[in-house]
Design a protein around this motif. Structure first.
Motif, PDB file in Angstrom:
ATOM      1  N   GLN A   1     103.697  -4.992 -33.234  1.00 57.45           N
ATOM      2  CA  GLN A   1     103.482  -5.353 -34.632  1.00 57.45           C
ATOM      3  C   GLN A   1     104.735  -5.983 -35.263  1.00 57.45           C
ATOM      4  OE1 GLN A   1     102.590  -2.560 -33.255  1.00 57.45           O
ATOM      5  NE2 GLN A   1     100.540  -1.929 -33.887  1.00 57.45           N
ATOM      6  N   PHE A   2     105.927  -5.750 -34.665  1.00 54.10           N
ATOM      7  CA  PHE A   2     107.173  -6.264 -35.249  1.00 54.10           C
ATOM      8  C   PHE A   2     107.713  -7.439 -34.462  1.00 54.10           C
ATOM      9  CE2 PHE A   2     107.340  -1.643 -36.492  1.00 54.10           C
ATOM     10  CZ  PHE A   2     106.995  -1.867 -37.802  1.00 54.10           C
ATOM     11  N   LEU A   3     106.886  -8.056 -33.612  1.00 50.38           N
ATOM     12  CA  LEU A   3     107.352  -9.175 -32.802  1.00 50.38           C
ATOM     13  C   LEU A   3     106.841 -10.485 -33.398  1.00 50.38           C
ATOM     14  CD1 LEU A   3     106.885  -7.862 -29.157  1.00 50.38           C
ATOM     15  CD2 LEU A   3     108.969  -7.942 -30.503  1.00 50.38           C
ATOM     16  N   CYS A   4     107.744 -11.461 -33.506  1.00 49.09           N
ATOM     17  CA  CYS A   4     107.382 -12.807 -33.962  1.00 49.09           C
ATOM     18  C   CYS A   4     106.728 -13.539 -32.798  1.00 49.09           C
ATOM     19  CB  CYS A   4     108.636 -13.548 -34.432  1.00 49.09           C
ATOM     20  SG  CYS A   4     108.362 -15.298 -34.784  1.00 49.09           S
ATOM     21  N   THR A  12     113.294 -11.408 -37.652  1.00 51.61           N
ATOM     22  CA  THR A  12     114.533 -11.573 -38.412  1.00 51.61           C
ATOM     23  C   THR A  12     114.165 -12.273 -39.710  1.00 51.61           C
ATOM     24  OG1 THR A  12     115.832 -11.773 -36.386  1.00 51.61           O
ATOM     25  CG2 THR A  12     116.844 -12.570 -38.421  1.00 51.61           C
ATOM     26  N   ASP A  13     114.433 -11.626 -40.846  1.00 52.01           N
ATOM     27  CA  ASP A  13     114.022 -12.149 -42.159  1.00 52.01           C
ATOM     28  C   ASP A  13     112.534 -12.482 -42.164  1.00 52.01           C
ATOM     29  OD1 ASP A  13     116.617 -11.931 -43.067  1.00 52.01           O
ATOM     30  OD2 ASP A  13     117.129 -13.992 -42.532  1.00 52.01           O
ATOM     31  N   PRO A  14     111.654 -11.481 -41.983  1.00 52.62           N
ATOM     32  CA  PRO A  14     110.213 -11.753 -41.888  1.00 52.62           C
ATOM     33  C   PRO A  14     109.630 -12.314 -43.176  1.00 52.62           C
ATOM     34  CG  PRO A  14     110.605  -9.399 -42.107  1.00 52.62           C
ATOM     35  CD  PRO A  14     111.951 -10.032 -41.914  1.00 52.62           C
ATOM     36  N   VAL A  15     108.759 -13.341 -43.023  1.00 50.59           N
ATOM     37  CA  VAL A  15     108.039 -13.933 -44.161  1.00 50.59           C
ATOM     38  C   VAL A  15     106.558 -13.915 -43.826  1.00 50.59           C
ATOM     39  CG1 VAL A  15     109.955 -15.398 -44.905  1.00 50.59           C
ATOM     40  CG2 VAL A  15     108.335 -16.239 -43.208  1.00 50.59           C
ATOM     41  N   THR A  16     105.731 -13.960 -44.875  1.00 46.23           N
ATOM     42  CA  THR A  16     104.276 -13.903 -44.696  1.00 46.23           C
ATOM     43  C   THR A  16     103.649 -15.192 -45.211  1.00 46.23           C
ATOM     44  OG1 THR A  16     104.331 -11.508 -44.999  1.00 46.23           O
ATOM     45  CG2 THR A  16     102.186 -12.594 -45.200  1.00 46.23           C
ATOM     46  N   THR A  17     102.807 -15.832 -44.375  1.00 49.65           N
ATOM     47  CA  THR A  17     102.099 -17.050 -44.784  1.00 49.65           C
ATOM     48  C   THR A  17     100.899 -16.680 -45.651  1.00 49.65           C
ATOM     49  OG1 THR A  17     100.778 -16.978 -42.773  1.00 49.65           O
ATOM     50  CG2 THR A  17     102.807 -18.261 -42.684  1.00 49.65           C
ATOM     51  N   PRO A  18     100.330 -17.648 -46.391  1.00 52.51           N
ATOM     52  CA  PRO A  18      99.172 -17.339 -47.249  1.00 52.51           C
ATOM     53  C   PRO A  18      97.983 -16.776 -46.497  1.00 52.51           C
ATOM     54  CG  PRO A  18     100.134 -19.455 -47.859  1.00 52.51           C
ATOM     55  CD  PRO A  18     100.845 -19.013 -46.624  1.00 52.51           C
ATOM     56  N   CYS A  24     109.361 -14.891 -38.225  1.00 52.30           N
ATOM     57  CA  CYS A  24     110.753 -15.015 -38.665  1.00 52.30           C
ATOM     58  C   CYS A  24     110.839 -16.235 -39.586  1.00 52.30           C
ATOM     59  CB  CYS A  24     111.690 -15.213 -37.473  1.00 52.30           C
ATOM     60  SG  CYS A  24     111.686 -13.873 -36.278  1.00 52.30           S
ATOM     61  N   LYS A  25     111.611 -16.136 -40.624  1.00 59.49           N
ATOM     62  CA  LYS A  25     111.709 -17.233 -41.585  1.00 59.49           C
ATOM     63  C   LYS A  25     112.190 -18.507 -40.904  1.00 59.49           C
ATOM     64  CE  LYS A  25     113.636 -18.431 -46.109  1.00 59.49           C
ATOM     65  NZ  LYS A  25     114.477 -17.980 -47.234  1.00 59.49           N
ATOM     66  N   ASN A  26     113.225 -18.387 -40.069  1.00 58.52           N
ATOM     67  CA  ASN A  26     113.772 -19.559 -39.401  1.00 58.52           C
ATOM     68  C   ASN A  26     112.768 -20.139 -38.404  1.00 58.52           C
ATOM     69  OD1 ASN A  26     116.025 -21.367 -38.885  1.00 58.52           O
ATOM     70  ND2 ASN A  26     116.151 -20.401 -36.881  1.00 58.52           N
ATOM     71  N   CYS A  27     112.039 -19.248 -37.698  1.00 54.97           N
ATOM     72  CA  CYS A  27     111.075 -19.714 -36.684  1.00 54.97           C
ATOM     73  C   CYS A  27     109.970 -20.561 -37.313  1.00 54.97           C
ATOM     74  CB  CYS A  27     110.459 -18.518 -35.956  1.00 54.97           C
ATOM     75  SG  CYS A  27     111.606 -17.657 -34.868  1.00 54.97           S
ATOM     76  N   ILE A  28     109.355 -20.068 -38.397  1.00 54.13           N
ATOM     77  CA  ILE A  28     108.235 -20.793 -38.993  1.00 54.13           C
ATOM     78  C   ILE A  28     108.695 -22.089 -39.661  1.00 54.13           C
ATOM     79  CG2 ILE A  28     108.327 -19.506 -41.185  1.00 54.13           C
ATOM     80  CD1 ILE A  28     105.162 -20.763 -39.332  1.00 54.13           C
ATOM     81  N   ASN A  29     109.901 -22.059 -40.245  1.00 52.93           N
ATOM     82  CA  ASN A  29     110.434 -23.294 -40.845  1.00 52.93           C
ATOM     83  C   ASN A  29     110.693 -24.358 -39.783  1.00 52.93           C
ATOM     84  OD1 ASN A  29     110.401 -22.715 -43.615  1.00 52.93           O
ATOM     85  ND2 ASN A  29     112.274 -21.519 -43.474  1.00 52.93           N
ATOM     86  N   GLU A  30     111.310 -23.953 -38.643  1.00 50.70           N
ATOM     87  CA  GLU A  30     111.539 -24.905 -37.561  1.00 50.70           C
ATOM     88  C   GLU A  30     110.221 -25.411 -36.985  1.00 50.70           C
ATOM     89  OE1 GLU A  30     114.081 -23.201 -34.641  1.00 50.70           O
ATOM     90  OE2 GLU A  30     115.888 -23.342 -35.884  1.00 50.70           O
ATOM     91  N   HIS A  31     109.228 -24.520 -36.903  1.00 45.61           N
ATOM     92  CA  HIS A  31     107.908 -24.914 -36.387  1.00 45.61           C
ATOM     93  C   HIS A  31     107.283 -25.976 -37.291  1.00 45.61           C
ATOM     94  CE1 HIS A  31     103.983 -24.499 -34.478  1.00 45.61           C
ATOM     95  NE2 HIS A  31     103.447 -24.373 -35.687  1.00 45.61           N
TER      96      HIS A  31
END
Length: 535
Positions: A1-4, A12-18, A24-31
């Motif tokens: 449950q805690f794996l990106c 790391t710095d978890p964010v939630t999409t709509p 991870c904030k950096n992962c989704i932004n880079e994606h």
């Protein structure tokens, strides 16, 4: 449950999409930076504007607690491993044996700190191979030559001594044990990474399946609600038709009874007249007055005038009543079912509504766009705008800002009071310069209105549309994977036309044309409207 699911590591710095998934904030932004569309990597939902992401403090705190727990568990596991490590006694000590510090593969002896001293100071012993203390040193010796196992035979995949390499395995390929150890250790690391990746993929698949179950439950609830609505309406229609049938039959019965009453009344009146005449005739026939009988005979000779009742009958007006009622009901239900299914279909596609806007960089210089880029009409003056490759130079058209290369989208456009317009979708690669042909062959899937009453689907060939009413608001739905473009009359909840089997191979953009102003006759706006799902 805690794996990106992008980096396969703890958040790391978890964010939630709509759509409710976490990264991870950096992962989704880079994606998103590396893709043309803002898609959720988990459920593939498309966001037509880049969501503003904030760190989910609840999950961040949970991850922090998880990290602390994992570190404590790892520390505890390490301590347990150290505690479980067997103590190797010194082979030289007499009496109470101290714990060995090193084992010598040459001497096949384990030494405590005191007895190890010669191996650290004497030149001859310094060349011996020392290692962490181990039990059963004889297992590390060649059973045939009584020499340490120092090499690995890659040909036979076995550990050998120096003598083995020159005698029994002299034509084979050898490497030092340490080199083979490093290689095998690297392979184990790769295997472990692959296993962890397989575990993570299966965890993601579990989440995907669970999410599918949730979506299925929501869809089932919607379908049940729509089913209840449809069948309730049909049931009410059947009951209404039954009541009308019964009322019709009862009305016919009342009419029949009234007709019979009138006939009986008339017959009884004639019977009364005939009885009166019969009485007069009988009385005259018994008269002894010759003169009176002869004078009265002409008037009593014939029966009084009466109606000819031979062909008169009371008809039964019910034959075919039920058949006609059932036929009428069938026609009514058919129309009602079409309407209900059309409403249900429209309601289904409306769930894919997107916030559509117009792209000013594509607008013909005569077109005038509103400040919120949701309204457009054609002016009389050509504006001085850059003739960029995206802009329509002659045709009075403009594209939507939002594109589609997978999935579905839906939006609605008000066409009220316009005499000419065109709506649809177009490929990204369409020709936008000079005179253009609007048809699927050239990358357009559109319908249009001309001269206030001529509707056409610009297919190959074009199809004249016979509509029961003039649409005031048109809904447009696209399913990229199904290769489908459908147009709806929103107010009537009716399908106008569908393009099927479309050849979609690139991005699609909504296409709008308010057409020319026609001296003010076609000055009404094309307006992208907010979508309000049908009741």
């Amino acid at each position: 449950q805690f794996l990106c699911c992008i980096c396969l590591d703890v958040f790391t710095d978890p964010v939630t999409t709509p759509c409710g998934h976490n990264f991870c904030k950096n992962c989704i932004n880079e994606h998103w930076n590396s893709n043309d569309q803002y898609l959720c990597p988990m459920c593939k939902e498309t966001f037509y504007t880049r969501p503003e992401l904030h760190i989910n403090t609840f999950i961040s705190e949970m991850v922090s607690q998880f990290r602390q727990g994992a570190q404590q568990k790892a520390s505890s596991s390490s301590s347990e491993q150290q505690a479980a490590k067997p103590e190797v006694p010194c082979d030289v000590c007499t009496g109470t044996k101290l714990q060995a510090l090193k084992s010598c593969l040459v001497c096949l002896t384990s030494y405590c700190e005191t007895h190890l001293e010669p191996h650290l100071t004497m030149s001859g012993l310094k060349r011996h191979h020392l290692m962490d203390p181990v039990e059963n040193l004889e297992d590390r010796m060649c059973m045939k030559h009584d020499k340490p196992l120092e090499l690995f035979c890659k040909t036979d995949q076995t550990c050998v001594c120096m003598l083995c390499s020159v005698l029994d395995h002299k034509t084979h390929e050898f490497v030092p044990l340490k080199e083979e150890y490093e290689g095998k250790k690297a392979e184990l690391g790769k295997t472990e990474a692959e296993i962890q990746e397989m575990i993570q993929k299966r965890r993601l698949k579990i989440q995907e399946i669970k999410h599918s179950v949730v979506l299925s439950e929501e869809a089932a609830d919607r379908e049940k609600a729509e089913g209840v609505q449809v069948f309730t309406a049909l049931k009410e229609s059947v009951e209404r038709s039954l009541n009308e049938l019964i009322e019709t039959i009862e009305e016919k019965q009342r009419t029949t009874e009234k007709q019979a009453e009138d006939f009986i009344k008339e017959l009884e009146q004639e019977i009364s007249e005939l009885k009166k005449r019969s009485s007069e005739v009988e009385k005259l026939s018994h008269s002894e007055d010759h003169l009176h009988l002869l004078q009265s005979f002409p008037s009593l000779k014939a029966a009084p005038p009466t109606k000819d009742w031979t062909e008169v009958s009371v008809c039964l007006p019910y034959e075919g009543t039920v058949v006609k009622a059932v036929a009428q009901l069938e026609e009514t239900l058919s129309e009602q079912m079409k309407k209900l299914f059309a409403e249900a279909e429209l309601k289904r596609v409306q769930q894919y509504a997107v916030d559509m806007t117009l792209d000013p960089d594509t607008a013909n210089p005569k077109l005038i766009l509103s400040a919120d880029v949701k309204q457009v009409y054609c002016g009389d003056v050509k504006k001085n705008l850059p003739d960029n490759p995206e802009r329509f130079s002659v045709f009075p058209g403009v594209l939507g800002k939002q594109s589609l290369s997978s999935g579905r989208f839906y939006f609605e456009v008000q066409v009220k009071e316009k005499t000419n317009w065109a709506l649809g979708v177009a490929k990204e690669s369409i020709n936008r310069k000079g005179q253009i042909t609007v048809s699927p062959r050239y990358g357009y899937w559109t319908i249009w209105l001309r001269n206030g009453n001529e509707y056409k689907a610009l297919d190959d060939p074009s199809v004249r549309l016979s509509l029961k009413s003039q649409p005031q608001k048109v809904g447009l739905f696209v399913d990229y994977e199904e290769r489908l473009v459908s147009f709806y009359d929103v107010d009537a909840a009716a399908l106008i036309y569908s393009f099927t089997g479309c050849s979609f191979t690139e991005k699609l953009y909504p296409f709008f044309s308010p057409w020319l102003n026609d001296g003010g006759e076609n000055s009404a706006l094309l307006i992208i409207c907010p979508v309000n799902p049908t009741a």
